[in-house]
Motif scaffolding. Structure first.
Motif, PDB file in Angstrom:
ATOM      1  N   LYS A 135       0.812  -1.215   0.000  1.00 29.18           N
ATOM      2  CA  LYS A 135       0.000   0.000   0.000  1.00 29.18           C
ATOM      3  C   LYS A 135       0.847   1.268   0.000  1.00 29.18           C
ATOM      4  CE  LYS A 135      -3.751  -2.329   2.465  1.00 29.18           C
ATOM      5  NZ  LYS A 135      -4.463  -2.464   3.771  1.00 29.18           N
ATOM      6  N   GLN A 136       2.100   1.140   0.445  1.00 26.75           N
ATOM      7  CA  GLN A 136       2.973   2.306   0.561  1.00 26.75           C
ATOM      8  C   GLN A 136       3.996   2.414  -0.574  1.00 26.75           C
ATOM      9  OE1 GLN A 136       2.693   4.646   2.898  1.00 26.75           O
ATOM     10  NE2 GLN A 136       1.019   3.616   3.955  1.00 26.75           N
ATOM     11  N   LYS A 137       4.022   1.432  -1.490  1.00 25.06           N
ATOM     12  CA  LYS A 137       5.133   1.341  -2.435  1.00 25.06           C
ATOM     13  C   LYS A 137       5.252   2.538  -3.377  1.00 25.06           C
ATOM     14  CE  LYS A 137       2.989  -1.438  -6.097  1.00 25.06           C
ATOM     15  NZ  LYS A 137       3.135  -2.660  -6.920  1.00 25.06           N
ATOM     16  N   LYS A 138       4.158   3.267  -3.582  1.00 23.75           N
ATOM     17  CA  LYS A 138       4.236   4.456  -4.448  1.00 23.75           C
ATOM     18  C   LYS A 138       5.146   5.526  -3.844  1.00 23.75           C
ATOM     19  CE  LYS A 138       0.006   6.673  -2.655  1.00 23.75           C
ATOM     20  NZ  LYS A 138      -0.309   5.643  -1.636  1.00 23.75           N
ATOM     21  N   ASN A 139       5.385   5.438  -2.540  1.00 24.56           N
ATOM     22  CA  ASN A 139       6.251   6.411  -1.863  1.00 24.56           C
ATOM     23  C   ASN A 139       7.712   5.958  -1.773  1.00 24.56           C
ATOM     24  OD1 ASN A 139       3.992   8.092  -1.197  1.00 24.56           O
ATOM     25  ND2 ASN A 139       3.480   6.671   0.453  1.00 24.56           N
ATOM     26  N   PHE A 140       8.007   4.749  -2.266  1.00 21.91           N
ATOM     27  CA  PHE A 140       9.356   4.190  -2.125  1.00 21.91           C
ATOM     28  C   PHE A 140      10.351   4.895  -3.037  1.00 21.91           C
ATOM     29  CE2 PHE A 140       7.795  -0.363  -0.895  1.00 21.91           C
ATOM     30  CZ  PHE A 140       7.353   0.134   0.325  1.00 21.91           C
ATOM     31  N   SER A 141      11.582   4.979  -2.549  1.00 21.20           N
ATOM     32  CA  SER A 141      12.684   5.388  -3.418  1.00 21.20           C
ATOM     33  C   SER A 141      13.021   4.214  -4.335  1.00 21.20           C
ATOM     34  CB  SER A 141      13.901   5.748  -2.570  1.00 21.20           C
ATOM     35  OG  SER A 141      14.408   4.576  -1.940  1.00 21.20           O
ATOM     36  N   GLN A 142      13.898   4.438  -5.285  1.00 25.04           N
ATOM     37  CA  GLN A 142      14.309   3.376  -6.206  1.00 25.04           C
ATOM     38  C   GLN A 142      14.917   2.201  -5.434  1.00 25.04           C
ATOM     39  OE1 GLN A 142      17.540   4.246  -8.963  1.00 25.04           O
ATOM     40  NE2 GLN A 142      16.421   3.243 -10.608  1.00 25.04           N
ATOM     41  N   HIS A 143      15.755   2.515  -4.461  1.00 19.28           N
ATOM     42  CA  HIS A 143      16.391   1.452  -3.665  1.00 19.28           C
ATOM     43  C   HIS A 143      15.361   0.694  -2.828  1.00 19.28           C
ATOM     44  CE1 HIS A 143      19.286  -0.758  -1.336  1.00 19.28           C
ATOM     45  NE2 HIS A 143      18.859  -0.219  -0.204  1.00 19.28           N
ATOM     46  N   GLU A 144      14.411   1.419  -2.253  1.00 24.56           N
ATOM     47  CA  GLU A 144      13.377   0.769  -1.440  1.00 24.56           C
ATOM     48  C   GLU A 144      12.494  -0.118  -2.305  1.00 24.56           C
ATOM     49  OE1 GLU A 144      13.189   4.429   1.818  1.00 24.56           O
ATOM     50  OE2 GLU A 144      11.743   4.329   0.159  1.00 24.56           O
ATOM     51  N   ASN A 145      12.215   0.328  -3.533  1.00 19.00           N
ATOM     52  CA  ASN A 145      11.430  -0.487  -4.460  1.00 19.00           C
ATOM     53  C   ASN A 145      12.162  -1.775  -4.807  1.00 19.00           C
ATOM     54  OD1 ASN A 145      10.713  -1.074  -7.624  1.00 19.00           O
ATOM     55  ND2 ASN A 145       8.939  -0.382  -6.453  1.00 19.00           N
ATOM     56  N   TYR A 146      13.478  -1.671  -4.998  1.00 19.74           N
ATOM     57  CA  TYR A 146      14.293  -2.859  -5.265  1.00 19.74           C
ATOM     58  C   TYR A 146      14.219  -3.840  -4.088  1.00 19.74           C
ATOM     59  CZ  TYR A 146      18.461  -5.724  -4.813  1.00 19.74           C
ATOM     60  OH  TYR A 146      19.315  -6.767  -4.578  1.00 19.74           O
ATOM     61  N   LEU A 147      14.395  -3.325  -2.870  1.00 20.59           N
ATOM     62  CA  LEU A 147      14.354  -4.191  -1.693  1.00 20.59           C
ATOM     63  C   LEU A 147      13.005  -4.888  -1.576  1.00 20.59           C
ATOM     64  CD1 LEU A 147      16.124  -2.063   1.079  1.00 20.59           C
ATOM     65  CD2 LEU A 147      17.044  -4.048  -0.134  1.00 20.59           C
ATOM     66  N   PHE A 148      11.926  -4.157  -1.837  1.00 17.84           N
ATOM     67  CA  PHE A 148      10.586  -4.746  -1.741  1.00 17.84           C
ATOM     68  C   PHE A 148      10.425  -5.891  -2.726  1.00 17.84           C
ATOM     69  CE2 PHE A 148       5.846  -4.314  -2.611  1.00 17.84           C
ATOM     70  CZ  PHE A 148       5.477  -5.002  -1.455  1.00 17.84           C
ATOM     71  N   ARG A 149      10.856  -5.701  -3.948  1.00 17.39           N
ATOM     72  CA  ARG A 149      10.737  -6.756  -4.962  1.00 17.39           C
ATOM     73  C   ARG A 149      11.633  -7.948  -4.624  1.00 17.39           C
ATOM     74  NH1 ARG A 149      12.301  -3.156  -9.844  1.00 17.39           N
ATOM     75  NH2 ARG A 149      11.892  -4.950 -11.197  1.00 17.39           N
ATOM     76  N   TYR A 150      12.838  -7.653  -4.166  1.00 12.44           N
ATOM     77  CA  TYR A 150      13.766  -8.732  -3.798  1.00 12.44           C
ATOM     78  C   TYR A 150      13.218  -9.545  -2.626  1.00 12.44           C
ATOM     79  CZ  TYR A 150      17.921 -10.963  -1.780  1.00 12.44           C
ATOM     80  OH  TYR A 150      18.805 -11.864  -1.235  1.00 12.44           O
ATOM     81  N   TYR A 151      12.724  -8.865  -1.603  1.00  9.98           N
ATOM     82  CA  TYR A 151      12.184  -9.580  -0.443  1.00  9.98           C
ATOM     83  C   TYR A 151      10.928 -10.365  -0.823  1.00  9.98           C
ATOM     84  CZ  TYR A 151      15.341  -6.618   2.336  1.00  9.98           C
ATOM     85  OH  TYR A 151      16.444  -5.990   2.859  1.00  9.98           O
ATOM     86  N   ASN A 152      10.159  -9.846  -1.787  1.00 11.33           N
ATOM     87  CA  ASN A 152       9.011 -10.610  -2.289  1.00 11.33           C
ATOM     88  C   ASN A 152       9.469 -11.918  -2.931  1.00 11.33           C
ATOM     89  OD1 ASN A 152       7.028  -8.840  -1.456  1.00 11.33           O
ATOM     90  ND2 ASN A 152       6.955  -7.719  -3.381  1.00 11.33           N
ATOM     91  N   ALA A 153      10.600 -11.888  -3.626  1.00 12.09           N
ATOM     92  CA  ALA A 153      11.147 -13.110  -4.224  1.00 12.09           C
ATOM     93  C   ALA A 153      11.540 -14.106  -3.135  1.00 12.09           C
ATOM     94  CB  ALA A 153      12.348 -12.779  -5.107  1.00 12.09           C
ATOM     95  N   VAL A 154      12.163 -13.616  -2.062  1.00  5.55           N
ATOM     96  CA  VAL A 154      12.531 -14.485  -0.933  1.00  5.55           C
ATOM     97  C   VAL A 154      11.270 -15.090  -0.316  1.00  5.55           C
ATOM     98  CG1 VAL A 154      13.629 -14.584   1.338  1.00  5.55           C
ATOM     99  CG2 VAL A 154      14.629 -13.161  -0.470  1.00  5.55           C
ATOM    100  N   PHE A 155      10.240 -14.263  -0.165  1.00  6.29           N
ATOM    101  CA  PHE A 155       8.951 -14.732   0.371  1.00  6.29           C
ATOM    102  C   PHE A 155       8.402 -15.869  -0.496  1.00  6.29           C
ATOM    103  CE2 PHE A 155       4.261 -14.354   0.153  1.00  6.29           C
ATOM    104  CZ  PHE A 155       3.936 -14.623   1.466  1.00  6.29           C
ATOM    105  N   LEU A 156       8.433 -15.706  -1.812  1.00  4.17           N
ATOM    106  CA  LEU A 156       7.906 -16.726  -2.722  1.00  4.17           C
ATOM    107  C   LEU A 156       8.728 -18.006  -2.659  1.00  4.17           C
ATOM    108  CD1 LEU A 156       7.083 -14.401  -5.747  1.00  4.17           C
ATOM    109  CD2 LEU A 156       5.421 -15.651  -4.346  1.00  4.17           C
ATOM    110  N   ILE A 157      10.044 -17.889  -2.496  1.00  2.81           N
ATOM    111  CA  ILE A 157      10.892 -19.078  -2.336  1.00  2.81           C
ATOM    112  C   ILE A 157      10.466 -19.850  -1.097  1.00  2.81           C
ATOM    113  CG2 ILE A 157      13.230 -19.851  -1.734  1.00  2.81           C
ATOM    114  CD1 ILE A 157      14.292 -17.638  -3.600  1.00  2.81           C
TER     115      ILE A 157
END
Length: 407
Positions: A135-157
């Motif tokens: 819900k907050q991702k529109k406010n993320f910096s580029q680095h924060e957006n990267y971390l969110f996507r990366y952690y989502n990949a870890v979650f899916l694993i």
């Protein structure tokens, strides 16, 4: 430090109006703009406003530095798999969590909480944190957006959704705008590839991760990466490399007395020896693994079943029967249909080959095909059925399963 949000928070908490706070310092419209972060205030104005609110500006700045330091430590400790230190740092961050919304680290902290929950394996809580972050991702910096996507990949694993995780990691890797050369990122790439049975890719990324972890002297990550490499070397029939990985692991896991890692190493070394046709050595390692495991969980069930298979192949039928009876009971207790079916097949086969193979064909094979089991598991049973029908002179049926072997 976001002083505007900080001033608004403490003014509201103290029950003061904007007029009461601003009196003699600045105009009410000016304060309103400061509180909404739409106007930069000079340090003197901010200091006077904070002083009236009984807030020490120096202390606030020190808190922000402390937050920055602890977040950096937290990330490093997760990377080095330092469980006790992670817990300690997480608690320190929780203790000053009420300051974090007024710092520039608010989203990084929420993202690190997500990573912490994944690190702990608390998937339900992680999923709730994931929804909050989404819900907050529109406010993320580029680095924060990267971390969110990366952690989502870890979650899916961790959820077993390896293809989706791999697609995210591949996208991040090809964008080349982020830190995708870290050992942890490469390790997760290798883990996703390994789980998808793409051993060549898993070895490639695993070796890259291993080199980085070795350069960092990241001891525990080195061991987990060696395990991953050993498993994929085994599946690729690169036996010498696999054995070197597992022997290195055994030496080091015994030194640090890692009760979780060591039984896994012994199991995988046993599987390697089994593939190399060193059956007595395989049995030795599997039994060592069993001795170190709690006897009422999935890992124990898997190792016990393999011991039963080995005893059967060595014509130790009474020992095999005892194993499979234990597997059958434990599988039912754990609700594991796969091993319940497999144990029943062997127990029937020891009573009557015809009954056993009928059960294999009608019950076991359809289940394994529907569950998309590992290729090595299901091809063993295709071969068994092909040999069985060939011996009975039923060529059409034998060819059916030989064709499945080559598909």
């Amino acid at each position: 430090m976001e002083f505007g949000a900080l001033i608004k928070f403490y003014r509201t908490q103290r029950g003061m109006t904007q007029g009461e706070l601003a009196k003699g310092i600045c105009s009410v419209p000016h304060l309103s703009k400061i509180e909404n972060n739409s106007k930069e205030a000079n340090q003197e104005t901010v200091s006077l406003l904070l002083e009236r609110l009984n807030i020490n500006m120096k202390e606030m700045e020190e808190n922000e530095e402390q937050i920055k330091f602890l977040l950096r430590e937290f990330s490093s400790q997760i990377n080095f798999y330092l469980k006790d230190q992670v817990e300690d740092t997480f608690q320190k961050l929780k203790d000053i969590e009420h300051f974090i919304p007024f710092s520039k680290y608010i989203y990084i902290w929420e993202l690190y909480k997500y990573r912490y929950l994944l690190f702990k394996g608390l998937l339900e809580e992680a999923e709730a944190q994931r929804e909050l972050l989404h819900k907050q991702k529109k406010n993320f910096s580029q680095h924060e957006n990267y971390l969110f996507r990366y952690y989502n990949a870890v979650f899916l694993i961790l959820k077993g959704q390896f293809k989706q995780a791999d697609e995210i990691l591949e996208t991040l890797y090809t964008e080349k705008e982020h830190d995708t050369s870290s050992g942890e990122f490469l390790y997760h790439r290798a883990l996703a590839k390994s789980s998808m049975e793409q051993s060549g890719h898993a070895i490639h990324f695993g070796k890259l991760a291993l080199q980085i972890f070795m350069n960092e002297h990241n001891f525990l990550r080195i061991l987990y990466t060696l395990m991953l490499l050993g498993i994929n070397y085994t599946h690729s029939n690169i036996f010498e490399e696999a054995e070197a990985c597992f022997r290195h692991l055994i030496r080091n896991a015994e030194i640090i007395r890692d009760k979780k890692l060591l039984p896994q190493v012994f199991h995988n070394m046993g599987y390697l020896q089994q593939k190399m046709k060193n059956f007595m050595q395989a049995l030795y390692y599997f039994k060592k693994s069993l001795m170190l495991q709690p006897n009422h969980n999935h890992d124990y069930l898997v190792t016990l079943y393999v011991v039963g298979e080995l005893q059967y192949s060595l014509n130790s039928f009474e020992k095999a029967k005892a194993c499979f009876e234990q597997v059958s009971t434990l599988a039912k207790d754990l609700g594991n249909k796969k091993f319940s079916l497999l144990a029943e097949f062997y127990l029937l086969k020891m009573l009557s080959a015809d009954k056993g193979f009928k059960y294999l064909e009608s019950k076991v094979i359809p289940f394994l095909e529907g569950a998309n089991e590992h290729a090595d598991d299901i091809t063993l049973f295709y071969k068994m059925l092909a040999d069985y029908y060939n011996q009975k002179g039923l060529v059409v049926e034998a060819v059916k399963y030989l064709n499945k072997l080559t598909e």
